[in-house]
Design a protein around this motif. Structure first.
Motif, PDB file in Angstrom:
ATOM      1  N   MET A 182     -19.365 -21.424 -32.297  1.00  0.00           N
ATOM      2  CA  MET A 182     -19.540 -20.311 -33.232  1.00  0.00           C
ATOM      3  C   MET A 182     -18.690 -19.263 -32.860  1.00  0.00           C
ATOM      4  SD  MET A 182     -21.939 -21.451 -35.123  1.00  0.00           S
ATOM      5  CE  MET A 182     -22.242 -19.802 -36.163  1.00  0.00           C
ATOM      6  N   ARG A 185     -12.032 -20.545 -31.406  1.00  0.00           N
ATOM      7  CA  ARG A 185     -11.129 -20.847 -32.487  1.00  0.00           C
ATOM      8  C   ARG A 185     -11.177 -22.588 -32.656  1.00  0.00           C
ATOM      9  NH1 ARG A 185      -5.762 -21.900 -30.830  1.00  0.00           N
ATOM     10  NH2 ARG A 185      -4.273 -21.997 -32.901  1.00  0.00           N
ATOM     11  N   TRP A 186     -11.451 -23.270 -31.480  1.00  0.00           N
ATOM     12  CA  TRP A 186     -11.535 -24.391 -31.848  1.00  0.00           C
ATOM     13  C   TRP A 186     -12.929 -24.938 -32.142  1.00  0.00           C
ATOM     14  CZ3 TRP A 186      -8.360 -28.764 -32.048  1.00  0.00           C
ATOM     15  CH2 TRP A 186      -6.829 -28.272 -31.901  1.00  0.00           C
ATOM     16  N   LEU A 188     -14.679 -23.261 -34.285  1.00  0.00           N
ATOM     17  CA  LEU A 188     -14.409 -23.094 -35.723  1.00  0.00           C
ATOM     18  C   LEU A 188     -13.951 -24.163 -36.459  1.00  0.00           C
ATOM     19  CD1 LEU A 188     -14.832 -21.121 -38.409  1.00  0.00           C
ATOM     20  CD2 LEU A 188     -12.393 -20.373 -37.682  1.00  0.00           C
ATOM     21  N   ALA A 189     -12.952 -24.717 -35.805  1.00  0.00           N
ATOM     22  CA  ALA A 189     -12.061 -26.020 -36.248  1.00  0.00           C
ATOM     23  C   ALA A 189     -12.996 -27.225 -36.401  1.00  0.00           C
ATOM     24  CB  ALA A 189     -10.605 -26.030 -35.462  1.00  0.00           C
ATOM     25  N   ARG A 191     -16.390 -27.046 -36.665  1.00  0.00           N
ATOM     26  CA  ARG A 191     -17.140 -26.909 -37.951  1.00  0.00           C
ATOM     27  C   ARG A 191     -16.716 -27.181 -39.210  1.00  0.00           C
ATOM     28  NH1 ARG A 191     -19.359 -21.663 -38.254  1.00  0.00           N
ATOM     29  NH2 ARG A 191     -17.704 -20.720 -36.734  1.00  0.00           N
ATOM     30  N   ALA A 192     -15.285 -26.808 -39.228  1.00  0.00           N
ATOM     31  CA  ALA A 192     -14.475 -26.816 -40.408  1.00  0.00           C
ATOM     32  C   ALA A 192     -14.360 -28.532 -40.572  1.00  0.00           C
ATOM     33  CB  ALA A 192     -13.355 -26.249 -40.385  1.00  0.00           C
ATOM     34  N   CYS A 195     -17.139 -30.462 -41.937  1.00  0.00           N
ATOM     35  CA  CYS A 195     -17.264 -30.187 -43.060  1.00  0.00           C
ATOM     36  C   CYS A 195     -16.330 -31.280 -44.017  1.00  0.00           C
ATOM     37  CB  CYS A 195     -17.086 -28.975 -43.554  1.00  0.00           C
ATOM     38  SG  CYS A 195     -17.577 -28.530 -45.189  1.00  0.00           S
ATOM     39  N   ASP A 196     -15.097 -31.221 -43.609  1.00  0.00           N
ATOM     40  CA  ASP A 196     -13.979 -31.893 -44.340  1.00  0.00           C
ATOM     41  C   ASP A 196     -12.894 -32.426 -43.193  1.00  0.00           C
ATOM     42  OD1 ASP A 196     -12.020 -32.910 -45.885  1.00  0.00           O
ATOM     43  OD2 ASP A 196     -12.264 -31.725 -47.391  1.00  0.00           O
ATOM     44  N   ARG A 198     -10.280 -34.411 -43.300  1.00  0.00           N
ATOM     45  CA  ARG A 198      -8.940 -34.276 -43.704  1.00  0.00           C
ATOM     46  C   ARG A 198      -8.292 -32.954 -44.194  1.00  0.00           C
ATOM     47  NH1 ARG A 198      -5.630 -38.513 -46.482  1.00  0.00           N
ATOM     48  NH2 ARG A 198      -4.984 -37.498 -48.337  1.00  0.00           N
ATOM     49  N   THR A 199      -8.967 -32.081 -44.530  1.00  0.00           N
ATOM     50  CA  THR A 199      -8.864 -30.852 -44.928  1.00  0.00           C
ATOM     51  C   THR A 199      -8.329 -30.007 -43.770  1.00  0.00           C
ATOM     52  OG1 THR A 199      -9.764 -30.870 -47.087  1.00  0.00           O
ATOM     53  CG2 THR A 199      -9.154 -28.754 -46.579  1.00  0.00           C
ATOM     54  N   ALA A 200      -9.042 -30.270 -42.683  1.00  0.00           N
ATOM     55  CA  ALA A 200      -8.987 -29.498 -41.497  1.00  0.00           C
ATOM     56  C   ALA A 200      -7.612 -29.801 -40.963  1.00  0.00           C
ATOM     57  CB  ALA A 200     -10.017 -29.949 -40.516  1.00  0.00           C
ATOM     58  N   VAL A 205      -4.606 -27.905 -38.110  1.00  0.00           N
ATOM     59  CA  VAL A 205      -5.573 -28.105 -36.956  1.00  0.00           C
ATOM     60  C   VAL A 205      -4.916 -29.660 -36.476  1.00  0.00           C
ATOM     61  CG1 VAL A 205      -7.635 -28.805 -35.914  1.00  0.00           C
ATOM     62  CG2 VAL A 205      -7.474 -26.870 -37.674  1.00  0.00           C
TER      63      VAL A 205
END
Lengths: 312, 234
Positions: A182, A185-186, A188-189, A191-192, A195-196, A198-200, A205
């Motif tokens: 939470m 920086r990593w 957050l990456a 958690r992203a 979610c997805d 490929r988009t990360a 990243v």
């Protein structure tokens, strides 16, 4: 067995303690699943690696080499250093497993079934490496590794110091994981990416490094679980099989969800210990797997799971 | 105005299907260039190939004369940022977190970047604590654009930003794209909505089943009878 409140209270404490160790392991399953959408059955292997490194450091590696090859660590801080060594070692093995066994598959196909099968293979490899290296014997961590004290809470209810320790450490490490996810920086990456993925990568990243970090974290948590499980049940190459229950807990909570993994684990630990206390110790596994079947029938995504795709 | 981005002779195949055949394109500093074409013309393939998401059979991409790296994450760090088709916001993260992850490549994110995004799209500011999954389609598109801007790109690439949005929202978003361009960001946009794309851009390329069929000034293309018949609906 008659119902009485002191047994209930006792078993709730035991259940929370066992459940908290399951949670450390289940969270590792869920973390990897959330990023790569496969159940990493080599996770139990990471736990065994952690357990043996801890045992080795505490006993000076006399198991593997027939004699003490280096100063054993009890004189140097004991379980703390051994625990750190176990975490670093299991984390490294987890990263290595990903690089050697999973990455080549990931780069060629998006079918996660292959990853699942590879993870089963890795689990067999790790287990047998330990059978060859140290034999299949059951080993107990040296006496005095954990304080043996018990606290009497009155009314016949007692708590082992080691149970309290495992509960405390599980809370500490799960809290640490939450902080990492939470507040960094990593985190957050990750958690992203959950979610997805490929988009990360489109966010700049380095996905390969991110996956490495996820495996390292999962390995660390597995090692902590491994140390406490070997204190509870002794250590042997097939100890990783116990992660089946943590996996069940992760599925009940909803694979890929970290709160789900924790809730599922605590439920499972409680169910196991209450069954042992009020029905019979032999019924524990029956109850655990019945819970899984019932959950899959009525809510296949688990308590906190989102997608109901194939959870293998 | 010098050439900022140059794509040379790019070809991409999916198995036996050739999705893009020897496509070349240039984008000048502070320019807006559009690639238009029907569904399946190879527009998204082109974008994904530029961003390193799809492997090219052949072709080179240069930014300021230097070859772009291969991996997506390095490409983003060298100054390209994609607003992907279908927006692809991180639905479980809040608006704020989506913008923060956009700034991932920067060692020191500047809070003014986020203020700029909120000034372009005030609705994002109002909804900053909401999970991105709860936003409307138009707001998600704004968020995807804002997220891409957070890495301070020199080239903003947009893949079908008008997809599935109401005309009034499309107009708003395209107006903001013009403002973003005026701040110095070059824009490469791929669109099925040819009219909007041609109105926004200075030059455009027309793709048909993976081949370049026409290129030129957007104004001229808007008046071109063939383009009118094929892409502008009259």
């Amino acid at each position: 067995m008659d119902f009485n409140f002191s047994t209930l209270f006792q078993q709730v404490i035991n259940g929370l303690s066992l459940g908290s160790v399951y949670a450390l392991i289940a969270v590792g399953y869920s973390l990897v699943y959330s990023i790569l959408s496969f159940s990493n059955f080599a996770h139990g292997g990471f736990l065994v690696v952690g357990g043996y490194i801890c045992y080795g450091l505490l006993t000076g590696f006399d198991v593997a080499f027939g004699r003490e090859v280096l100063l054993s660590v009890p004189s140097m801080g004991g379980i703390w250093l051994a625990g750190l060594g176990a975490m670093a070692g299991a984390g490294a093995v987890a990263v290595l497993t990903e690089r050697l066994a999973y990455k080549p598959i990931r780069e060629h196909t998006s079918m996660t079934l292959y990853l699942l099968i590879a993870s089963m293979g890795v689990s067999i490899v790790i287990e047998n490496i330990f059978v060859i290296l140290v034999g299949g014997r059951f080993r107990a961590l040296p006496q005095g590794t954990f304080p043996a004290a018990t606290f009497d809470l009155g009314g016949g209810v007692t708590v082992n110091a080691s149970d309290l320790l495992s509960l405390g450490f599980a809370v500490f490490f799960l809290g640490g994981l939450q902080f990492f996810l939470m507040r960094t920086r990593w985190g957050l990456a990750i958690r992203a990416a959950a979610c997805d993925l490929r988009t990360a990568g489109l966010m700049g990243v380095n996905v390969s490094r991110l996956i490495g970090i996820v495996f390292f974290v999962a390995g660390i948590l597995a090692a902590v679980g491994g140390v406490f499980l070997s204190a509870r049940y002794t250590l042997y190459p097939q100890l990783g099989g116990i992660t089946t229950k943590a996996f069940v807990a992760a599925v009940i909570g909803g694979l890929g969800s970290l709160p789900g993994a924790v809730v599922g684990s605590l439920l499972l630990g409680l169910a196991e210990m209450l069954t042992a206390g009020f029905v019979s110790s032999q019924m524990r596994d029956l109850v655990v797997f019945s819970m899984l079947v019932i959950m899959l029938l009525i809510k296949p995504a688990g308590f906190f799971g989102k997608q109901i795709s194939d959870k293998i | 105005m010098g050439t900022l981005l140059e794509v040379k002779n790019m070809s991409v195949s999916y198995g036996a299907i050739r999705a893009l055949r020897g496509f070349s394109l240039t984008l000048d500093e502070r320019e807006i260039v559009a690639v238009i074409g029907a569904n399946g013309a190879g527009k998204s393939t082109f974008m994904n190939a530029v961003m390193g998401m799809t492997a090219c059979e052949s072709g080179d991409v240069f930014l300021d004369g230097a070859a772009l790296p291969r991996e997506s994450w390095r490409i983003v760090r060298s100054g390209l940022s994609l607003v992907p088709e279908g927006r692809k916001v991180f639905t479980t993260l809040t608006v704020l977190e989506n913008l923060r992850i956009g700034a991932f490549p920067l060692s020191k994110p500047d809070p003014r970047d986020m203020d700029w995004v909120f000034s372009l799209f005030p609705r994002l500011g109002e909804r900053r604590e909401q999970p991105a999954g709860t936003l409307s389609g138009g707001e998600q598109q704004m968020l995807a654009i804002g997220r891409a801007l957070m890495s301070r790109p020199r080239v903003l690439l947009l893949d079908e930003p008008s997809l599935g949005l109401a005309p009034i929202i499309i107009r708003d978003i395209f107006a903001e794209l013009r403002r973003i361009n005026e701040e110095g960001v070059s824009i490469l946009i791929v669109e099925q909505n040819a009219r909007q794309a041609l109105l926004l851009s200075r030059r455009a390329y027309v793709l048909q089943t993976g081949c370049l069929v026409k290129e030129g000034d957007s104004k001229a293309l808007l008046a071109d009878p063939e383009i009118k018949a094929a892409y502008l609906g009259h």
